[in-house]
Design an enzyme around this catalytic site. Structure first.
Site, PDB file in Angstrom:
ATOM      1  N   CYS A  88       0.766  -1.062  -0.021  1.00 19.12           N
ATOM      2  CA  CYS A  88      -0.183   0.073   0.045  1.00 19.12           C
ATOM      3  C   CYS A  88       0.924   1.179   0.105  1.00 19.12           C
ATOM      4  CB  CYS A  88      -1.117  -0.125   1.260  1.00 19.12           C
ATOM      5  SG  CYS A  88      -2.000   1.471   1.461  1.00 19.12           S
ATOM      6  N   CYS A 238      -3.076   7.130  -4.888  1.00 15.16           N
ATOM      7  CA  CYS A 238      -3.084   5.359  -4.718  1.00 15.16           C
ATOM      8  C   CYS A 238      -1.458   5.338  -5.355  1.00 15.16           C
ATOM      9  CB  CYS A 238      -3.924   4.739  -5.681  1.00 15.16           C
ATOM     10  SG  CYS A 238      -3.904   2.903  -5.257  1.00 15.16           S
ATOM     11  N   GLY A 239      -0.534   4.733  -4.238  1.00 12.74           N
ATOM     12  CA  GLY A 239       0.753   4.510  -4.495  1.00 12.74           C
ATOM     13  C   GLY A 239       1.088   3.168  -5.187  1.00 12.74           C
ATOM     14  N   THR A 240       0.155   2.086  -5.273  1.00 11.43           N
ATOM     15  CA  THR A 240       0.347   0.940  -6.100  1.00 11.43           C
ATOM     16  C   THR A 240      -0.394   1.162  -7.367  1.00 11.43           C
ATOM     17  OG1 THR A 240      -1.577   0.037  -4.878  1.00 11.43           O
ATOM     18  CG2 THR A 240       0.733  -0.568  -4.185  1.00 11.43           C
TER      19      THR A 240
HETATM   20  O1  PYC Z   1      -1.679   3.881  -2.142  1.00  7.84           O
HETATM   21  O2  PYC Z   1      -1.312   1.782  -2.836  1.00  7.84           O
HETATM   22  C1  PYC Z   1      -2.091   2.482  -2.245  1.00  7.84           C
HETATM   23  C2  PYC Z   1      -3.510   2.088  -1.751  1.00  7.84           C
HETATM   24  C3  PYC Z   1      -4.153   0.900  -2.077  1.00  7.84           C
HETATM   25  C4  PYC Z   1      -5.218   0.986  -1.416  1.00  7.84           C
HETATM   26  C5  PYC Z   1      -5.224   2.205  -0.963  1.00  7.84           C
HETATM   27  N1  PYC Z   1      -4.210   2.953  -1.095  1.00  7.84           N
END
Ligand code: PYC
Length: 316
Positions: A88, A238-240
Site C-alpha cells: 500500500c 494511490c501509490g500502487t
Molecule cells: O496507496 O497503494 C495505495 C493504496 C492501495 C489501497 C489504498 N491505497
C-alpha cells in the site's frame, strides 16, 4: 478488557491506522508467513480495528512488525475493511511518517519488509517520503470487457503491488461530486472482469479499478479515481495504482526512465512518481518511486469489550 494502541495518519487525504501495540501475536517468521497467520487466526482484530463502529470503509489498517530480514528497519502488514493488501503506497508513506513521529527512525533511507517484498523508503527533511515500490509490470494491454449499463470498455491489467484494471476511455466525469457514480461504474467493471474471468497473473483477482482523466491543475500529468477492494475510493492518488500506471506508460514508451509523472487524486492531492527499468524483457519490469506526504492526526487506544455485540466490528 483488551486494548489496541493506534496512531492515525493521512496521506493526501487517505487514512492509515497503524497498530503500535496490542495487535495479533504472529511470531517472528517472514512477513508472508505472518500474514497467513493473521488471516487464519486473528482476522477479528483486523475488523475490530478498521471496520465500523470504530473505523470506516475508508481506513487502511497497518500492523507494525519486527522485521524478519535483518537489513530492514521495520516490517508492516496492510489490511482494510474486507481483507489484506499486498502493498500500500499511501500506507507506506503514512507508516514512515508515523515511525518518524514516534522517533523510531530519522531522516534518510529505511528498508521496510512487507508480505510482497522489501520496499526501500526515504524520509526527506521536509517530511515528505519517497517509496521505492516493489517491481511493477503490465500483464495485459487493451483488454475488452462488456460493462453492464455502459457497453464495451477497454483497459490494461497491471501489477503495482496490487492488481489494477486501468481505463483511460470510460465516458465518466472525474470529479469529487461524482464519486457515487464513479464507484458504481467501478463496481460494474469489477463484476465484468470476474464474469469474463479476466485476472492478474496466476488467476489473481483484479481488485482495484483505476480511471484516468485530465488533471484539474495543469502542473499535474493526470487525475485518477481508484476504487479499492472494499468499495471505498482512494482519496490519495494511490501509490500502487500510480506504480501500475507507470508500468503501462513505460511499456507504451510514453514516459522516459526517471522522468517525473505527477499523479493527481480525485480530491486534488498529488504523488510525484518516476521509474527505473529493471528488466527489458518483452514483459518489462520497472522499479517505481512514489513521493508524497503524510500527517499524523490521532493517537488513541481502542477498547475491546467482550460484552459488546459489535466488539469485532461489523463484518461483511
Ligand atoms: O496507496 O497503494 C495505495 C493504496 C492501495 C489501497 C489504498 N491505497
Amino acid at each position: 478488557m483488551k486494548k489496541i494502541s493506534i496512531i492515525d495518519s493521512h496521506t493526501g487525504g487517505e487514512p492509515t491506522r497503524l497498530i503500535v501495540a496490542g495487535g495479533p501475536e504472529l511470531g517472528s517468521g517472514p512477513l508472508a508467513q505472518r500474514l497467513t497467520l493473521f488471516k487464519e487466526k486473528f482476522d477479528h482484530l483486523r475488523s475490530a480495528t478498521v471496520c465500523e463502529p470504530r473505523g470506516s470503509d475508508v481506513i487502511v489498517g497497518a500492523l507494525a512488525c519486527v522485521p524478519h530480514d535483518p537489513a530492514c528497519s521495520a516490517g508492516v502488514i496492510f489490511f482494510n475493511n474486507v481483507g489484506y493488501l499486498g502493498m500500500c503506497g499511501h500506507g507506506m508513506i503514512g507508516f514512515i511518517a508515523t515511525l518518524a513521529y514516534q522517533n523510531k527512525i530519522g531522516l534518510g533511507h529505511h528498508k521496510i519488509e512487507t508480505p510482497v517484498g522489501v520496499v526501500a523508503t526515504e524520509l526527506h527533511a521536509d517530511g515528505s517520503v519517497t517509496v521505492h515500490n516493489v517491481p511493477a509490470y503490465r500483464h495485459r494491454k487493451d483488454v475488452k470487457i462488456s460493462v453492464a449499463g455502459h457497453g464495451e470498455v477497454r483497459g490494461d491489467v497491471a501489477w503495482g503491488g496490487n492488481w489494477f484494471f486501468l481505463i483511460a476511455e470510460h465516458g465518466q466525469n472525474l470529479s469529487l461530486a461524482n464519486v457515487n457514480a464513479l464507484s458504481d461504474f467501478g463496481q460494474r467493471v469489477k463484476t465484468a472482469l470476474a464474469e469474463a474471468q479476466i485476472t492478474g497473473q496466476d488467476g489473481a483477482e483484479i481488485d482495484h479499478i483505476e480511471l484516468f482523466g485530465a488533471p484539474t491543475n495543469p502542473a499535474n500529468d493526470s487525475q485518477n479515481f481508484v476504487l479499492c477492494p472494499g468499495n471505498a475510493y482512494d482519496r490519495s492518488p494511490c501509490g500502487t495504482g500510480t506504480s501500475a500506471k507507470l508500468a503501462c506508460l513505460a511499456a507504451d514508451g510514453k514516459l522516459a526512465e526517471r522522468q517525473i509523472w505527477r499523479q493527481e487524486s480525485i480530491i486534488g492531492s498529488v504523488f510525484e512518481a518516476s521509474y527505473q527499468i529493471l528488466e527489458s524483457t518483452p514483459r518489462q519490469k520497472i522499479l517505481p518511486s512514489i513521493k508524497g506526504q503524510a500527517f499524523v492526526n490521532a493517537e488513541a487506544t481502542l477498547l475491546l469489550d467482550q460484552r459488546d455485540p459489535f466488539v469485532w466490528g461489523i463484518r461483511n
